[in-house]
Motif scaffolding. Structure first.
Motif, mmCIF file in Angstrom:
data_model
loop_
_atom_site.group_PDB
_atom_site.id
_atom_site.type_symbol
_atom_site.label_atom_id
_atom_site.label_comp_id
_atom_site.label_asym_id
_atom_site.label_seq_id
_atom_site.Cartn_x
_atom_site.Cartn_y
_atom_site.Cartn_z
ATOM 1 N N GLY A 53 0.759 -1.235 0.000
ATOM 2 C CA GLY A 53 0.000 0.000 0.000
ATOM 3 C C GLY A 53 0.786 1.279 0.000
ATOM 4 O O GLY A 53 0.200 2.367 0.041
ATOM 5 N N GLN A 54 2.101 1.187 -0.087
ATOM 6 C CA GLN A 54 2.942 2.387 -0.142
ATOM 7 C C GLN A 54 4.321 1.995 -0.660
ATOM 8 O O GLN A 54 4.682 0.817 -0.630
ATOM 9 C CB GLN A 54 3.066 3.034 1.238
ATOM 10 N N PRO A 55 5.108 2.967 -1.160
ATOM 11 C CA PRO A 55 6.458 2.637 -1.627
ATOM 12 C C PRO A 55 7.298 2.005 -0.519
ATOM 13 O O PRO A 55 7.122 2.293 0.664
ATOM 14 C CB PRO A 55 7.021 4.005 -2.046
ATOM 15 N N VAL A 56 8.210 1.134 -0.932
ATOM 16 C CA VAL A 56 8.994 0.360 0.025
ATOM 17 C C VAL A 56 10.486 0.588 -0.182
ATOM 18 O O VAL A 56 10.931 1.019 -1.248
ATOM 19 C CB VAL A 56 8.706 -1.149 -0.126
ATOM 20 N N HIS A 57 11.248 0.276 0.859
ATOM 21 C CA HIS A 57 12.678 0.059 0.702
ATOM 22 C C HIS A 57 12.837 -1.363 0.188
ATOM 23 O O HIS A 57 12.414 -2.317 0.850
ATOM 24 C CB HIS A 57 13.411 0.224 2.037
ATOM 25 N N LEU A 58 13.414 -1.528 -0.989
ATOM 26 C CA LEU A 58 13.539 -2.842 -1.617
ATOM 27 C C LEU A 58 14.980 -3.322 -1.524
ATOM 28 O O LEU A 58 15.912 -2.602 -1.909
ATOM 29 C CB LEU A 58 13.119 -2.762 -3.083
ATOM 30 N N ALA A 59 15.168 -4.536 -1.008
ATOM 31 C CA ALA A 59 16.502 -5.129 -0.940
ATOM 32 C C ALA A 59 16.428 -6.566 -1.424
ATOM 33 O O ALA A 59 15.495 -7.302 -1.080
ATOM 34 C CB ALA A 59 17.049 -5.086 0.483
ATOM 35 N N GLY A 60 17.390 -6.970 -2.219
ATOM 36 C CA GLY A 60 17.412 -8.328 -2.732
ATOM 37 C C GLY A 60 18.805 -8.901 -2.721
ATOM 38 O O GLY A 60 19.793 -8.164 -2.862
ATOM 39 N N HIS A 61 18.881 -10.214 -2.549
ATOM 40 C CA HIS A 61 20.160 -10.928 -2.593
ATOM 41 C C HIS A 61 20.154 -11.906 -3.751
ATOM 42 O O HIS A 61 19.143 -12.547 -4.034
ATOM 43 C CB HIS A 61 20.386 -11.684 -1.273
ATOM 44 N N ASP A 62 21.299 -12.013 -4.444
ATOM 45 C CA ASP A 62 21.458 -12.983 -5.520
ATOM 46 C C ASP A 62 20.417 -12.694 -6.611
ATOM 47 O O ASP A 62 20.335 -11.556 -7.089
ATOM 48 C CB ASP A 62 21.336 -14.395 -4.928
ATOM 49 N N GLU A 84 24.307 -1.486 7.404
ATOM 50 C CA GLU A 84 24.339 -0.742 6.139
ATOM 51 C C GLU A 84 22.929 -0.408 5.659
ATOM 52 O O GLU A 84 22.662 0.702 5.175
ATOM 53 C CB GLU A 84 25.076 -1.560 5.076
ATOM 54 N N LEU A 85 22.020 -1.356 5.786
ATOM 55 C CA LEU A 85 20.642 -1.122 5.355
ATOM 56 C C LEU A 85 19.985 -0.011 6.165
ATOM 57 O O LEU A 85 19.333 0.882 5.599
ATOM 58 C CB LEU A 85 19.831 -2.411 5.494
ATOM 59 N N ILE A 86 20.133 -0.056 7.460
ATOM 60 C CA ILE A 86 19.498 0.952 8.321
ATOM 61 C C ILE A 86 20.008 2.349 7.987
ATOM 62 O O ILE A 86 19.229 3.310 7.893
ATOM 63 C CB ILE A 86 19.734 0.601 9.801
ATOM 64 N N ALA A 87 21.320 2.465 7.779
ATOM 65 C CA ALA A 87 21.889 3.772 7.427
ATOM 66 C C ALA A 87 21.381 4.228 6.058
ATOM 67 O O ALA A 87 21.057 5.415 5.862
ATOM 68 C CB ALA A 87 23.412 3.688 7.432
ATOM 69 N N HIS A 88 21.292 3.298 5.125
ATOM 70 C CA HIS A 88 20.824 3.628 3.772
ATOM 71 C C HIS A 88 19.357 4.049 3.779
ATOM 72 O O HIS A 88 18.974 5.051 3.162
ATOM 73 C CB HIS A 88 21.012 2.395 2.877
ATOM 74 N N PHE A 89 18.530 3.311 4.513
ATOM 75 C CA PHE A 89 17.110 3.651 4.598
ATOM 76 C C PHE A 89 16.919 5.031 5.211
ATOM 77 O O PHE A 89 16.100 5.845 4.744
ATOM 78 C CB PHE A 89 16.353 2.621 5.437
#
Length: 282
Positions: free
Chosen positions: A92-101, A269-274
């Motif tokens: 229902g709203q834009p997300v922080h998207l993260a993917g591996h491989d 790293e993710l928390i800082a990036h978000f």
């Protein structure tokens, strides 16, 4: 959204999802790779939840019986991209998207075609698909990716990977911990799931390449220097596909299996990036 989501849906397929963290927290969608499923993100998701983020970790197409069409043409990049945009729509709203491989390649695909559904992009281990393709032709990446050609064969890969003994040792050879390699090998003993994973490789060649446009969303590219599957060349070419802020983080002494081998470092790293993408202090 104030209710938990147990299943995402798209085109008649049902994708089981683990939805954890504060209900009102900024949404994070985490995409796994091959030969894994949603379990691979569990440690990172827990750390993000502790930091106030709500995480959604689905089994992607091919990783569960409820979303596993048998034909390779159902695993083309446009279909996989449609799965993710449908998931974001249900959040229902834009997300922080993260993917591996493979999840990273798919995340880049979404960011390059539908940046409007994202707050930020994090690609773990795998670079932008166009950068990866070029690296196949111009560096040692082609030798490291020999198995991609092998996976195009009918039935033979299914038979070979059906051996838990063989697959466990093959995964350990890439740096994966023994117990995790055994776990992933065991779930792939099921023929339908084994074929579902292989169809990501087979489906990738069923459509003409469409790399979209350089994405304007903030990008974090994470790579590890003991990755035996993905070489540095494609990583170094990836910045050209980011039209907005871009940062590369190299984790030293870590294998390809970053989310489970280095969950603390990755979560940090993710928390800082978000936070930076959302204009907030880390």
């Amino acid at each position: 959204m104030t209710n938990r989501i147990e299943t995402f849906t798209n085109e008649g397929l049902r994708f089981p999802v683990v939805d954890t963290g504060p209900l009102g927290g900024p949404p994070v969608l985490l995409l796994h790779g091959w030969p894994q499923d949603q379990q691979s993100w569990a440690q990172v998701a827990s750390r993000l939840n502790d930091a106030g983020y709500r995480t959604f970790v689905p089994n992607l197409r091919g990783a569960s019986d409820s979303a596993n069409p048998p034909d390779r043409t159902s695993f083309g990049t446009s279909a996989l991209r449609g799965d993710v945009t449908a998931m974001v729509g249900q959040i229902g709203q834009p997300v922080h998207l993260a993917g591996h491989d493979w999840g990273a390649a798919l995340s880049w695909n979404v960011a390059s075609h539908h940046p409007e559904v994202l707050r930020s992009l994090t690609a773990v281990s795998v670079p932008h698909p166009a950068a990866f393709l070029r690296s196949l032709l111009t560096s040692r990446q082609g030798m490291s990716s020999w198995y991609m050609a092998f996976f195009q064969l009918p039935w033979v890969p299914e038979l070979v990977l059906g051996s838990s003994w063989f697959m466990t040792r093959a995964l350990m050879a890439t740096g994966q911990r023994r117990d995790l390699a055994a776990r992933d090998a065991e779930r792939n003993r099921t023929l339908s799931l084994r074929r579902g994973g292989l169809n990501w490789y087979r489906g990738a060649v069923t459509e003409l390449p469409d790399f979209g446009s350089p994405t304007p969303v903030p990008v974090l590219q994470v790579w590890s220097d003991r990755d035996t599957a993905v070489r540095r060349d494609g990583i170094d070419r990836t910045h050209a596909h980011a039209a907005g802020p871009y940062r590369l983080k190299v984790l030293e002494g870590v294998s390809h299996w970053i989310p489970e081998e280095a969950p603390d470092a990755l979560a940090e790293e993710l928390i800082a990036h978000f936070a930076e993408a959302d204009g907030q202090p880390a």
